[in-house]
Structure formats: structure tokens, C-alpha cells
Write an enzyme that holds these catalytic residues in place. Structure first.
Site, PDB file in Angstrom:
ATOM      1  N   ARG A 178       0.867  -1.222   0.210  1.00  0.00           N
ATOM      2  CA  ARG A 178      -0.014   0.029  -0.031  1.00  0.00           C
ATOM      3  C   ARG A 178       0.892   1.414   0.031  1.00  0.00           C
ATOM      4  O   ARG A 178       0.475   2.099  -0.629  1.00  0.00           O
ATOM      5  CB  ARG A 178      -1.079  -0.052   1.186  1.00  0.00           C
TER       6      ARG A 178
ATOM      7  N   HIS B 157       9.606  18.500  -8.715  1.00  0.00           N
ATOM      8  CA  HIS B 157      10.486  18.111  -9.359  1.00  0.00           C
ATOM      9  C   HIS B 157      11.880  18.573  -8.910  1.00  0.00           C
ATOM     10  O   HIS B 157      13.047  18.130  -9.352  1.00  0.00           O
ATOM     11  CB  HIS B 157      10.463  18.253 -11.045  1.00  0.00           C
TER      12      HIS B 157
ATOM     13  N   LYS C 125      -2.593   6.996   1.153  1.00  0.00           N
ATOM     14  CA  LYS C 125      -2.238   7.371   2.745  1.00  0.00           C
ATOM     15  C   LYS C 125      -1.451   8.467   2.636  1.00  0.00           C
ATOM     16  O   LYS C 125      -0.083   8.216   2.956  1.00  0.00           O
ATOM     17  CB  LYS C 125      -1.843   6.083   3.449  1.00  0.00           C
TER      18      LYS C 125
ATOM     19  N   GLU D 116     -16.232   6.294   5.901  1.00  0.00           N
ATOM     20  CA  GLU D 116     -15.424   5.974   6.911  1.00  0.00           C
ATOM     21  C   GLU D 116     -15.339   6.708   8.050  1.00  0.00           C
ATOM     22  O   GLU D 116     -15.709   7.782   7.925  1.00  0.00           O
ATOM     23  CB  GLU D 116     -13.852   5.498   6.235  1.00  0.00           C
TER      24      GLU D 116
HETATM   25  N1  PXG Z   1      -9.182   4.894   7.126  1.00  0.00           N
HETATM   26  C1  PXG Z   1      -8.470   6.082   7.528  1.00  0.00           C
HETATM   27  C2  PXG Z   1      -8.700   7.181   6.832  1.00  0.00           C
HETATM   28  C3  PXG Z   1      -7.237   5.719   8.019  1.00  0.00           C
HETATM   29  O1  PXG Z   1      -6.277   6.794   8.279  1.00  0.00           O
HETATM   30  C4  PXG Z   1      -8.037   3.384   8.293  1.00  0.00           C
HETATM   31  C5  PXG Z   1      -9.061   3.663   7.527  1.00  0.00           C
HETATM   32  C6  PXG Z   1      -7.814   1.942   8.685  1.00  0.00           C
HETATM   33  O2  PXG Z   1      -6.740   1.340   8.010  1.00  0.00           O
HETATM   34  P1  PXG Z   1      -5.875  -0.077   8.462  1.00  0.00           P
HETATM   35  O3  PXG Z   1      -4.977  -0.246   7.247  1.00  0.00           O
HETATM   36  O4  PXG Z   1      -5.087   0.806   9.550  1.00  0.00           O
HETATM   37  O5  PXG Z   1      -6.702  -0.979   8.993  1.00  0.00           O
HETATM   38  C7  PXG Z   1      -6.787   4.416   8.476  1.00  0.00           C
HETATM   39  C8  PXG Z   1      -5.526   4.117   9.167  1.00  0.00           C
HETATM   40  C9  PXG Z   1      -3.867   6.586  14.527  1.00  0.00           C
HETATM   41  C10 PXG Z   1      -4.101   6.628  13.282  1.00  0.00           C
HETATM   42  O6  PXG Z   1      -3.024   7.013  15.271  1.00  0.00           O
HETATM   43  C11 PXG Z   1      -4.643   5.899  12.570  1.00  0.00           C
HETATM   44  C12 PXG Z   1      -4.845   5.548  11.183  1.00  0.00           C
HETATM   45  C13 PXG Z   1      -4.056   6.643  10.552  1.00  0.00           C
HETATM   46  C14 PXG Z   1      -3.356   7.687  11.051  1.00  0.00           C
HETATM   47  C15 PXG Z   1      -3.172   7.601  12.416  1.00  0.00           C
HETATM   48  O7  PXG Z   1      -5.193   6.481  15.240  1.00  0.00           O
HETATM   49  N2  PXG Z   1      -5.785   4.760  10.352  1.00  0.00           N
END
Ligand code: PXG
Length: 290
Positions: free
Chosen positions: A53, A106, A152, A185
Site C-alpha cells: 500500500r 521536481h 495514505k 469511513e
Molecule cells: N481509514 C483511514 C482514513 C485511516 O487513516 C484506516 C481507515 C484503517 O486502515 P488500516 O490499514 O490501519 O486498517 C486508517 C488508518 C491513529 C491513526 O494513530 C490511525 C490511522 C491513520 C493515522 C493515525 O489513530 N488509521
């Protein structure tokens, strides 16, 4: 304050020396990508999925990773071991690197790869036992053709604006809708609902991050014989659901018992949610056995 070791571009440095330039585009523009990863019993959970990812995020924002996938995995293990952790939460950050005050990507030639390992700071046991309250944010999720939520990216202002709304409303999390008004979400978690014994979670094209934990839960549903549909739904479906829960690498799986002031069913974590939460624990334990 005790100092931890941070991995920066091939070296382990003390926390106080782990610094990026103020000209780094990650700092100036949120121009970079990241991953939040769990290490259980000294093993990276879903290593391939997280690293793939990260690579996909880099591809879309056109950052050339200066390392191989194997080197990134080794850097995570090196950081975990240097800090003496067996269980940890990992923040893997890639910035576009130092550039000018202008937007031109760039001009950035040196992406920064940083790994931070922290002891697991688990949410309070109460959240898992009693569930949490969430509220719908008025801030909608970035549409995919603006900035794909599948990336992400380090630019989390969209989510942070929604999280501020959650806090103002006295809630732990905010439910984000997409530009069509469908459920998307939460700010750092994916969402599932249960109705008449069947599970539902928004599809990838509903402007969500394709969560690693979400995909594990979908796998667990198959193993346990629960039907789990990836389909668009609205807040009406959430309000009238029998159960609701969130998934993410930080929270793992958290029951939701109230949405916008409406109790979900009897306002207690549901039985299917509890079954999946316990199966998730077993899945993690089995996966961590090396
Ligand atoms: N949606 C979003 C927008 C996320 O940022 C998830 C879903 C869950 O994805 P995963 O792959 O972790 O199952 C995320 C990820 C925190 C924190 O510290 C959590 C995320 C991102 C940044 C910080 O709580 N979750």
C-alpha cells in the site's frame, strides 16, 4: 524523557536528533505518504499488505522510493529491535524531501524515509467493552478525483477537520460521508454495520482507504461463515443497524454504540461484533507465531 531510536534514511538516530529540514515538502505541504503498522510478538502484522500500500501511495503521488520493499521491512525490524520492543505501533513516513518554497515536486531529489516505533498505547479497555459514540462530520471525505483517499498521504487535514468536529461533539470519532452522501469511513478507521446477521462495509470506490484491518475482518467473516458485503449504504442504514464497529491498525476493532445521538440497537456492543473481535485476537496470535 527517555529517548527512543528513530530510523532515518539508513541510520538509527536518537529521537532528539531525528529532524527533517523546514524545506522538506512533507513539512511545507504535507507532501508525502505514510503507513501505521502493528508489530505483534516481534512480527510485522500484514507486512506485505502495508508495504504494497505504501508503494501504491508513492506511485500515485509520484515519489520514487529510494529503497526496496525488503529494505523497508528490514528497517522496521531494525527499529523495533533497537528499541527492545516485541509489540509496537510503527509509523512509517516517506516525505518528498527537501525542495524550495515553491510547489515544484521536481526540485525535490531526496525522499526521506523515517520509521518510528512506539510501545502500543492501547485505547482504554472501556472502549472495547462498552463501545464508543460517534457523530457525523459536516466535513465530507476528499473525493477520489481530488485526492484519492486510497493514498495514505501525509496531508490528513480532511480527516483532522472531521476529528475536531467529533471532539467538539464530545465523541471519540467522526463518521465521514462522501460527496454522494453515502457512508464512507471514520477519520482513522473503516466502518462495518451488521443487520439481520449480515455485515456490510463501504466499497473501495466509496472514497475510503482500503484498510488492512478491514480486509482482515472480511477474511475472518468468510472463515466464520458470516456474509459480508462491500456495498454503498447511507446513515439510515447505520441508525437502523443491529450492530456497528470500526476497524484500524491503531484501534484494531472497536464497537460503536451510538451514532448522532441514536443508540445502535440496545446501545451495547453486539454479539457478532464481540465474536469478530475475539476472532481477530486469535487471528493476530496465530499470525504472530513464527
Ligand atoms: N481509514 C483511514 C482514513 C485511516 O487513516 C484506516 C481507515 C484503517 O486502515 P488500516 O490499514 O490501519 O486498517 C486508517 C488508518 C491513529 C491513526 O494513530 C490511525 C490511522 C491513520 C493515522 C493515525 O489513530 N488509521
Amino acid at each position: 524523557m527517555s529517548s527512543i531510536k528513530i530510523y532515518m534514511n539508513g541510520k538509527l538516530v536518537d529521537q532528539q536528533d531525528a529532524k527533517v529540514s523546514v524545506f522538506d515538502h512533507g513539512f511545507l505541504y504535507g507532501d508525502g505518504v505514510f503507513e501505521g503498522i502493528r508489530v505483534y510478538n516481534g512480527k510485522i502484522f500484514r507486512e506485505r499488505e502495508h508495504i504494497d500500500r505504501l508503494w501504491d501511495s508513492c506511485k500515485t503521488v509520484d515519489i520514487k522510493m529510494p529503497m526496496t520493499k525488503e529494505e523497508v521491512a528490514a528497517a522496521i525490524y531494525q527499529t523495533v529491535e533497537a528499541n527492545g520492543f516485541t509489540d509496537a505501533y510503527i509509523r512509517l513516513v516517506v516525505t518528498r524531501g527537501e525542495g524550495t518554497l515553491g510547489l515544484d515536486a521536481h526540485l525535490c531529489h531526496d525522499p526521506q524515509v523515517i520509521v518510528i516505533a512506539q510501545a502500543l498505547s492501547l485505547y482504554s479497555a472501556d472502549f472495547y467493552e462498552k463501545g464508543i459514540k460517534i457523530v457525523t462530520a459536516s466535513t465530507i471525505r476528499n473525493p477520489s478525483d481530488s485526492l484519492s483517499p486510497r493514498v495514505k498521504s501525509l496531508n490528513y487535514l480532511n480527516n483532522i477537520m472531521a476529528k475536531i468536529e467529533a471532539r467538539v461533539a464530545g465523541c471519540e470519532e467522526a463518521l465521514m460521508l462522501n460527496h454522494k452522501g453515502d457512508v464512507c469511513e471514520c477519520t482513522g478507521d473503516n466502518i462495518f454495520i451488521v443487520k439481520k446477521g449480515k455485515l456490510m462495509t463501504p466499497p473501495i470506490d466509496a472514497c475510503i482507504l482500503e484498510g488492512v484491518t478491514r480486509n482482515v475482518v472480511i477474511e475472518i467473516c468468510k472463515e466464520l461463515g458470516y456474509e459480508c458485503q462491500e456495498a454503498a449504504f447511507t446513515r439510515h442504514d447505520v441508525y437502523t443497524a443491529d450492530e456497528c464497529f470500526l476497524t484500524g491498525s491503531a484501534a484494531e476493532l472497536i464497537p460503536v454504540v451510538e451514532v448522532d445521538g441514536r443508540a445502535i440497537a440496545d446501545g451495547k456492543p453486539g454479539t457478532i461484533t464481540k465474536t469478530i473481535l475475539s476472532a481477530f485476537g486469535d487471528f493476530v496470535k496465530k499470525d504472530a507465531l513464527r
